[in-house]
Design a protein around this motif. Structure first.
Motif, PDB file in Angstrom:
ATOM      1  N   ALA A 122       0.831  -1.206   0.000  1.00  0.00           N
ATOM      2  CA  ALA A 122       0.000   0.000   0.000  1.00  0.00           C
ATOM      3  C   ALA A 122       0.867   1.259   0.000  1.00  0.00           C
ATOM      4  CB  ALA A 122      -0.926  -0.002   1.218  1.00  0.00           C
ATOM      5  N   ILE A 123       1.988   1.215   0.697  1.00  0.00           N
ATOM      6  CA  ILE A 123       2.905   2.361   0.716  1.00  0.00           C
ATOM      7  C   ILE A 123       3.453   2.612  -0.686  1.00  0.00           C
ATOM      8  CG2 ILE A 123       5.070   3.270   1.629  1.00  0.00           C
ATOM      9  CD1 ILE A 123       4.592   1.614   4.159  1.00  0.00           C
ATOM     10  N   LEU A 124       3.862   1.553  -1.367  1.00  0.00           N
ATOM     11  CA  LEU A 124       4.429   1.692  -2.708  1.00  0.00           C
ATOM     12  C   LEU A 124       3.400   2.223  -3.697  1.00  0.00           C
ATOM     13  CD1 LEU A 124       6.557  -1.574  -2.915  1.00  0.00           C
ATOM     14  CD2 LEU A 124       7.386   0.758  -2.588  1.00  0.00           C
ATOM     15  N   LYS A 125       2.163   1.774  -3.577  1.00  0.00           N
ATOM     16  CA  LYS A 125       1.110   2.268  -4.474  1.00  0.00           C
ATOM     17  C   LYS A 125       0.872   3.759  -4.254  1.00  0.00           C
ATOM     18  CE  LYS A 125      -1.218  -2.207  -4.876  1.00  0.00           C
ATOM     19  NZ  LYS A 125      -2.388  -3.029  -4.483  1.00  0.00           N
ATOM     20  N   ALA A 126       0.857   4.181  -2.989  1.00  0.00           N
ATOM     21  CA  ALA A 126       0.680   5.609  -2.692  1.00  0.00           C
ATOM     22  C   ALA A 126       1.849   6.421  -3.223  1.00  0.00           C
ATOM     23  CB  ALA A 126       0.529   5.802  -1.180  1.00  0.00           C
ATOM     24  N   LEU A 127       3.059   5.893  -3.064  1.00  0.00           N
ATOM     25  CA  LEU A 127       4.252   6.615  -3.507  1.00  0.00           C
ATOM     26  C   LEU A 127       4.279   6.734  -5.030  1.00  0.00           C
ATOM     27  CD1 LEU A 127       6.934   7.980  -2.957  1.00  0.00           C
ATOM     28  CD2 LEU A 127       8.004   5.716  -2.806  1.00  0.00           C
ATOM     29  N   SER A 128       3.984   5.673  -5.746  1.00  0.00           N
ATOM     30  CA  SER A 128       4.012   5.746  -7.206  1.00  0.00           C
ATOM     31  C   SER A 128       2.951   6.719  -7.726  1.00  0.00           C
ATOM     32  CB  SER A 128       3.811   4.358  -7.819  1.00  0.00           C
ATOM     33  OG  SER A 128       2.510   3.870  -7.572  1.00  0.00           O
ATOM     34  N   THR A 129       1.793   6.742  -7.067  1.00  0.00           N
ATOM     35  CA  THR A 129       0.749   7.687  -7.460  1.00  0.00           C
ATOM     36  C   THR A 129       1.203   9.124  -7.207  1.00  0.00           C
ATOM     37  OG1 THR A 129      -0.991   6.091  -6.941  1.00  0.00           O
ATOM     38  CG2 THR A 129      -1.639   8.406  -7.062  1.00  0.00           C
ATOM     39  N   ALA A 130       1.835   9.339  -6.064  1.00  0.00           N
ATOM     40  CA  ALA A 130       2.301  10.684  -5.706  1.00  0.00           C
ATOM     41  C   ALA A 130       3.385  11.180  -6.658  1.00  0.00           C
ATOM     42  CB  ALA A 130       2.814  10.691  -4.274  1.00  0.00           C
ATOM     43  N   LEU A 131       4.165  10.275  -7.221  1.00  0.00           N
ATOM     44  CA  LEU A 131       5.278  10.662  -8.082  1.00  0.00           C
ATOM     45  C   LEU A 131       4.833  11.030  -9.498  1.00  0.00           C
ATOM     46  CD1 LEU A 131       7.959   7.992  -7.074  1.00  0.00           C
ATOM     47  CD2 LEU A 131       8.104  10.459  -6.689  1.00  0.00           C
ATOM     48  N   ARG A 132       3.596  10.731  -9.859  1.00  0.00           N
ATOM     49  CA  ARG A 132       3.145  10.949 -11.242  1.00  0.00           C
ATOM     50  C   ARG A 132       3.301  12.399 -11.682  1.00  0.00           C
ATOM     51  NH1 ARG A 132      -2.603   7.671 -11.076  1.00  0.00           N
ATOM     52  NH2 ARG A 132      -1.743   5.563 -10.859  1.00  0.00           N
ATOM     53  N   ASP A 133       3.012  13.331 -10.780  1.00  0.00           N
ATOM     54  CA  ASP A 133       3.022  14.743 -11.150  1.00  0.00           C
ATOM     55  C   ASP A 133       4.317  15.453 -10.755  1.00  0.00           C
ATOM     56  OD1 ASP A 133       0.375  14.408 -12.009  1.00  0.00           O
ATOM     57  OD2 ASP A 133      -0.388  14.787  -9.985  1.00  0.00           O
ATOM     58  N   ALA A 134       5.280  14.708 -10.223  1.00  0.00           N
ATOM     59  CA  ALA A 134       6.525  15.325  -9.757  1.00  0.00           C
ATOM     60  C   ALA A 134       7.501  15.507 -10.918  1.00  0.00           C
ATOM     61  CB  ALA A 134       7.154  14.467  -8.667  1.00  0.00           C
ATOM     62  N   PRO A 135       8.380  16.511 -10.831  1.00  0.00           N
ATOM     63  CA  PRO A 135       9.393  16.703 -11.879  1.00  0.00           C
ATOM     64  C   PRO A 135      10.338  15.502 -11.935  1.00  0.00           C
ATOM     65  CG  PRO A 135       9.238  18.626 -10.439  1.00  0.00           C
ATOM     66  CD  PRO A 135       8.449  17.535  -9.787  1.00  0.00           C
ATOM     67  N   GLU A 136      10.911  15.266 -13.115  1.00  0.00           N
ATOM     68  CA  GLU A 136      11.776  14.102 -13.292  1.00  0.00           C
ATOM     69  C   GLU A 136      12.978  14.131 -12.365  1.00  0.00           C
ATOM     70  OE1 GLU A 136      12.722  12.556 -17.171  1.00  0.00           O
ATOM     71  OE2 GLU A 136      11.102  13.727 -18.067  1.00  0.00           O
ATOM     72  N   ASP A 137      13.546  15.332 -12.109  1.00  0.00           N
ATOM     73  CA  ASP A 137      14.724  15.391 -11.247  1.00  0.00           C
ATOM     74  C   ASP A 137      14.379  15.057  -9.793  1.00  0.00           C
ATOM     75  OD1 ASP A 137      13.254  17.715 -10.903  1.00  0.00           O
ATOM     76  OD2 ASP A 137      15.005  18.970 -10.514  1.00  0.00           O
ATOM     77  N   VAL A 138      13.108  15.150  -9.445  1.00  0.00           N
ATOM     78  CA  VAL A 138      12.651  14.727  -8.120  1.00  0.00           C
ATOM     79  C   VAL A 138      12.335  13.231  -8.128  1.00  0.00           C
ATOM     80  CG1 VAL A 138      10.811  14.963  -6.402  1.00  0.00           C
ATOM     81  CG2 VAL A 138      11.733  17.005  -7.534  1.00  0.00           C
ATOM     82  N   VAL A 139      11.731  12.781  -9.211  1.00  0.00           N
ATOM     83  CA  VAL A 139      11.340  11.373  -9.312  1.00  0.00           C
ATOM     84  C   VAL A 139      12.549  10.450  -9.334  1.00  0.00           C
ATOM     85  CG1 VAL A 139      10.240   9.659 -10.813  1.00  0.00           C
ATOM     86  CG2 VAL A 139       9.163  11.893 -10.463  1.00  0.00           C
ATOM     87  N   ASP A 140      13.571  10.823 -10.102  1.00  0.00           N
ATOM     88  CA  ASP A 140      14.722   9.939 -10.325  1.00  0.00           C
ATOM     89  C   ASP A 140      15.291   9.349  -9.043  1.00  0.00           C
ATOM     90  OD1 ASP A 140      14.323  10.602 -12.928  1.00  0.00           O
ATOM     91  OD2 ASP A 140      16.313  11.407 -13.298  1.00  0.00           O
ATOM     92  N   PRO A 141      15.754  10.176  -8.095  1.00  0.00           N
ATOM     93  CA  PRO A 141      16.365   9.584  -6.897  1.00  0.00           C
ATOM     94  C   PRO A 141      15.382   8.807  -6.036  1.00  0.00           C
ATOM     95  CG  PRO A 141      16.161  11.967  -6.653  1.00  0.00           C
ATOM     96  CD  PRO A 141      15.829  11.656  -8.071  1.00  0.00           C
TER      97      PRO A 141
END
Length: 290
Positions: free
Chosen positions: A173-192
């Motif tokens: 459930a944590i991973l699903k929430a995190l992947s959803t939250a990352l959808r709208d984040a900039p790539e330089d934030v998503v990468d790490p």
């Protein structure tokens, strides 16, 4: 050999040093938010043949309390000799830098966390000369972040939550929430975040879910790990398709055949097997000419 999960558990604090002050409230202490932070050399070796290295070492500057040091150690299992090493790290750093020094131990299971947070005293019972009391972050006190909005508010903390709960059922459930939250984040934030989370999960079953979530939710993400994640997701989907076709045709699929199909990671071969699965008379026949 140092594992990828070990590296992720402490390097995430190098990536975002301010994470420590945000984590501290879950540890029962109130660490002021730093106004500056510096990563220091981790080599604590003196003029002796014994090499000693702390995992991560940070120097924090605070507005009201001045500077202090934070040593971060990733601990995967109980190690009877480790508290003595930790005591050495803290006393050495205190002596070398003349600054207050804190120790944070990051764990991924309850037993190790419980062991790591026990105070250890140097000296006879009647002369407790030095007492080591590490701060410990683990599944027993790190937040369970399953709301995408909460994950979006602090992506690094959500990644640490996934890493410290990597062996727990709630990690899905944590991973699903995190992947959803990352959808709208900039790539330089998503990468790490993707990298830390993938490494932190190690070889645990949750890594497969994370790879699939990244393949589906973060199709724009580009890195060697993301390519590996997407390739694994595609390979798993292709293997599932082969099995579905065989089963729908009523062909018996032995455990050996199923294991060979699901273990194979070459997409071209899996596509070839899928084509054959439509016409073969036995499940084993898809492997002909391989």
């Amino acid at each position: 050999m140092v594992s990828s999960s070990h590296e992720a558990m402490h390097r995430i604090f190098q990536h975002d040093p301010g994470l420590f002050s945000r984590v501290s409230r879950f540890l029962g202490v109130d660490i002021p938010r730093p106004v500056a932070a510096t990563t220091l050399p981790t080599d604590l070796t003196e003029a002796s043949p014994v090499e000693r290295r702390v995992d991560t070492l940070l120097r924090f500057e605070t507005a009201d309390q001045g500077p202090f040091l934070l040593a971060v150690e990733a601990q995967g299992k109980k190690a009877p000799d480790k508290p003595a090493s930790w005591a050495y790290y803290v006393s050495y750093l205190w002596t070398k830098y003349r600054l207050p020094t804190a120790l944070l131990v990051v764990c991924q299971d309850y037993a190790t966390a419980k062991w790591a947070q026990l105070p250890v005293t140097c000296g006879p019972p009647e002369l407790p000369t030095l007492t080591l009391t590490p701060l410990v972050a683990g599944p027993h006190n790190m937040p369970v972040i399953t709301d995408p909005e909460e994950a979006r508010a602090d992506l690094v903390l959500a990644s640490l939550a996934a890493i410290t709960h990597a062996a727990e059922p709630v990690v899905n459930a944590i991973l699903k929430a995190l992947s959803t939250a990352l959808r709208d984040a900039p790539e330089d934030v998503v990468d790490p975040i993707v990298e830390f989370t993938a490494h932190g999960l190690g070889n645990r079953p949750a890594k497969h879910l994370w790879r699939n979530l990244v393949a589906v939710d973060l199709s724009f993400y580009k890195s060697y790990i993301s390519e590996e994640i997407r390739d694994e997701g595609r390979a798993q989907a292709a293997a599932d398709a082969v099995l579905i076709v065989l089963e729908q045709r009523g062909l018996p699929v032995s455990d050996e055949v199923r294991g060979r199909i699901t273990a194979y990671g070459d997409l071209e071969v899996l596509r070839r097997w899928l084509t054959r699965a439509v016409t073969v008379s036995t499940a084993e026949a898809i492997f002909d000419d391989e």
